[in-house]
Enzyme design. Structure first.
Site, PDB file in Angstrom:
ATOM      1  N   LYS A 193      -7.588   0.564  -2.176  1.00  0.00           N
ATOM      2  CA  LYS A 193      -8.025   0.830  -0.803  1.00  0.00           C
ATOM      3  C   LYS A 193      -8.452   2.287  -0.728  1.00  0.00           C
ATOM      4  CE  LYS A 193      -8.292  -1.224   2.080  1.00  0.00           C
ATOM      5  NZ  LYS A 193      -9.105  -1.953   3.005  1.00  0.00           N
ATOM      6  N   HIS A 320      -9.297 -11.909   1.735  1.00  0.00           N
ATOM      7  CA  HIS A 320      -8.803 -10.684   2.378  1.00  0.00           C
ATOM      8  C   HIS A 320      -7.345 -10.868   2.795  1.00  0.00           C
ATOM      9  CE1 HIS A 320      -8.195  -8.689   6.397  1.00  0.00           C
ATOM     10  NE2 HIS A 320      -8.726  -7.666   5.774  1.00  0.00           N
TER      11      HIS A 320
HETATM   12  O1  LIG Z   1     -10.726  -4.286   4.337  1.00  0.00           O
HETATM   13  C1  LIG Z   1      -9.679  -4.765   4.015  1.00  0.00           C
HETATM   14  O2  LIG Z   1      -9.525  -5.258   2.893  1.00  0.00           O
HETATM   15  C2  LIG Z   1      -8.603  -4.731   5.008  1.00  0.00           C
HETATM   16  O3  LIG Z   1      -8.892  -4.515   6.143  1.00  0.00           O
HETATM   17  C3  LIG Z   1      -7.231  -5.005   4.608  1.00  0.00           C
HETATM   18  C4  LIG Z   1      -6.166  -4.307   5.391  1.00  0.00           C
HETATM   19  O4  LIG Z   1      -6.358  -4.312   6.763  1.00  0.00           O
HETATM   20  C5  LIG Z   1      -5.950  -2.907   4.924  1.00  0.00           C
HETATM   21  O5  LIG Z   1      -7.113  -2.164   4.990  1.00  0.00           O
HETATM   22  C6  LIG Z   1      -4.842  -2.219   5.650  1.00  0.00           C
HETATM   23  O6  LIG Z   1      -3.898  -2.921   6.027  1.00  0.00           O
HETATM   24  O7  LIG Z   1      -4.883  -1.012   5.781  1.00  0.00           O
HETATM   25 MG   LIG Z   2     -11.939  -4.870   2.796  1.00  0.00          MG
END
Ligand SMILES: O=C([O-])C(=O)C[C@H](O)[C@@H](O)C(=O)[O-]
Ligand SMILES: [Mg+2]
Length: 424
Positions: A193, A320
């Protein structure tokens, strides 16, 4: 003819479970993640389970839908979705955090309907003695692969005990986190991420992962934090390194511009999050991989419809994930098992959950070699632990959080923080 299974009552219980200080493009996760657990009861004494988001607006819509579905037969999923659309009457809500794109009236219906659909399939599985994957057309695999989902993170939430994972704020920290996840869970794909630090720093982390795990597919997801130009620079720097680049830049038009020049496929859970966004994405060649998610694509059957559309138009399909509990993991696993063209390992936040916290009885789901065995017991194959549900509901009442707000939390800690897309 099969007997009607009529819904007599729906219990909706919001719960909170501990969540580490995971950083993303809009801020940082709060100390607790919120979910709602649905129990759909029938006149015949069968109960089905569903799990979904628990922001206040969503809870209010779930309750409206629950009242409207009492008396309906769990086989009537089409009429049930139509009924949900009627009672919501055009009410639409946002995801609050902005990580999953535009929410429209019809995608709000899909979000609200989804946990009811999962619970009804759970009931139908119990009634027929078949696992949910059989009801979705049959399992084409007996294990569903998931990817390691790495986050930049702090060692602890300010004022809280460390979470045990340690900090990850540089390439070394990210590689150490990956090593632990791969060792403990056996994951065979890795997603980072991003959108947290300057793109060069995130490229460096991905290159460090490539060196540490030469055989594993890698993904980077900055949640639309970059301009088209920055995205193209990163795409060049990571040429031959990524299996896909996820949502580098906002909007289908920007994604299409990146896609025209980037060597790797582009994936999304931001610019295609509803059926009515698919035609333009296909026409504009904006993305090559769609991340499904039954929580907002309208349940398991509509996620299979999405899979069919992806197959028809030559799009790859991944999955996702948000922070979730065991009912969702079971549903994701059944869907993954019954979706032939699931071409990538699915995302899951599972390793970030404290193993002592869940609402299901332990033992039904486990990771081996990065994958979860598809439960063969009837329905979802998981059982609600009422004591655990009560504990996590108490925690919800005590924690004071009522909506996910990564940006607001970050701003309380750093008043200069600004939410921006693109940021770089
Ligand atoms: O873009 C994605 O894979 C997500 O939005 C997954 C999750 O929401 C993630 O980004 C988070 O929980 O911070
Ligand atoms: Mg994503």
């Amino acid at each position: 003819m099969s007997e009607a299974l009529r819904i007599t009552r729906v219990d909706i219980t919001p719960v909170a479970f501990k969540d580490p200080a995971l950083l993303n493009a809009v801020g940082v996760h709060e100390p607790y993640a919120l979910r709602a657990v649905l129990e759909v009861h029938t006149a015949q004494g069968l109960t089905g389970l569903g799990e979904t988001y628990a922001d206040e607006g969503h809870l209010r819509r779930l309750r409206t839908a629950a009242d409207a579905l009492v008396g309906m037969d769990v086989h009537d999923l089409g009429p049930m979705r139509r009924r949900v659309a009627e009672v919501l009457g055009g009410d639409s809500g946002s995801d609050g955090h902005g990580l999953t794109g535009m929410i429209t009236t019809s995608s709000t219906v899909d979000r609200v309907f989804s946990p009811f659909e999962v619970a009804c399939l759970d009931i139908r599985g119990h009634a027929t003695g078949r696992p949910v994957s059989d009801l979705l057309g049959g399992a084409v695999r007996d294990r569903v692969p998931f990817s390691a989902y790495l986050f930049y993170k702090w060692a602890a939430h300010p004022g809280h005990e460390p979470d045990g994972w340690g900090p990850a704020l540089d390439p070394e920290g990210i590689v150490a986190q990956a090593r632990r996840m791969v060792t403990e869970y056996g994951f065979t794909a890795i997603k980072l991420k991003g959108g947290v630090f300057r793109p060069e720093q995130e490229v460096e982390a991905v290159l460090a992962l490539r060196e540490a795990f030469p055989g594993l597919p890698l993904r980077l997801d900055p949640n639309a934090a970059w301009t088209v130009e920055t995205s193209l620079r990163v795409a060049r720097d990571l040429d031959g390194v990524l299996e896909y680049l996820e949502d580098p830049t906002p909007g289908q038009e920007g994604m299409a511009r990146v896609a025209r020049e980037a060597s790797m496929p582009l994936a999304t859970n931001m610019c295609v999050v509803a059926f009515d966004e698919l035609p333009a994405a296909v026409r504009g060649e904006a993305v090559q991989v769609v991340l499904s998610d039954h929580h907002y694509w309208g349940g398991l059957q509509r996620s299979k419809l999405l899979a069919g559309i992806c197959d028809t138009f030559g799009l790859g399909l991944s999955m996702h994930s948000n922070s979730h509990l065991g009912i969702s993991l079971a549903a994701m696993t059944h869907l993954g098992a019954a979706t032939e063209n699931l071409t990538y390992a699915c995302d899951t936040h599972w390793p970030w959950k404290d193993p002592a916290e869940d609402v299901i009885a332990p033992g039904a789901l486990g990771f081996r070699d990065g994958s979860v065995a598809v439960p063969r017991a009837p329905g979802l194959g998981v059982e609600l632990d009422r004591d655990a549900l009560a504990v996590l509901h108490e925690q919800y009442l005590r924690c004071g959080l009522r909506n996910r707000d990564d940006t607001g939390y970050m701003r309380r800690l750093d008043p200069t923080y600004e939410k921006k897309s693109p940021r770089w």
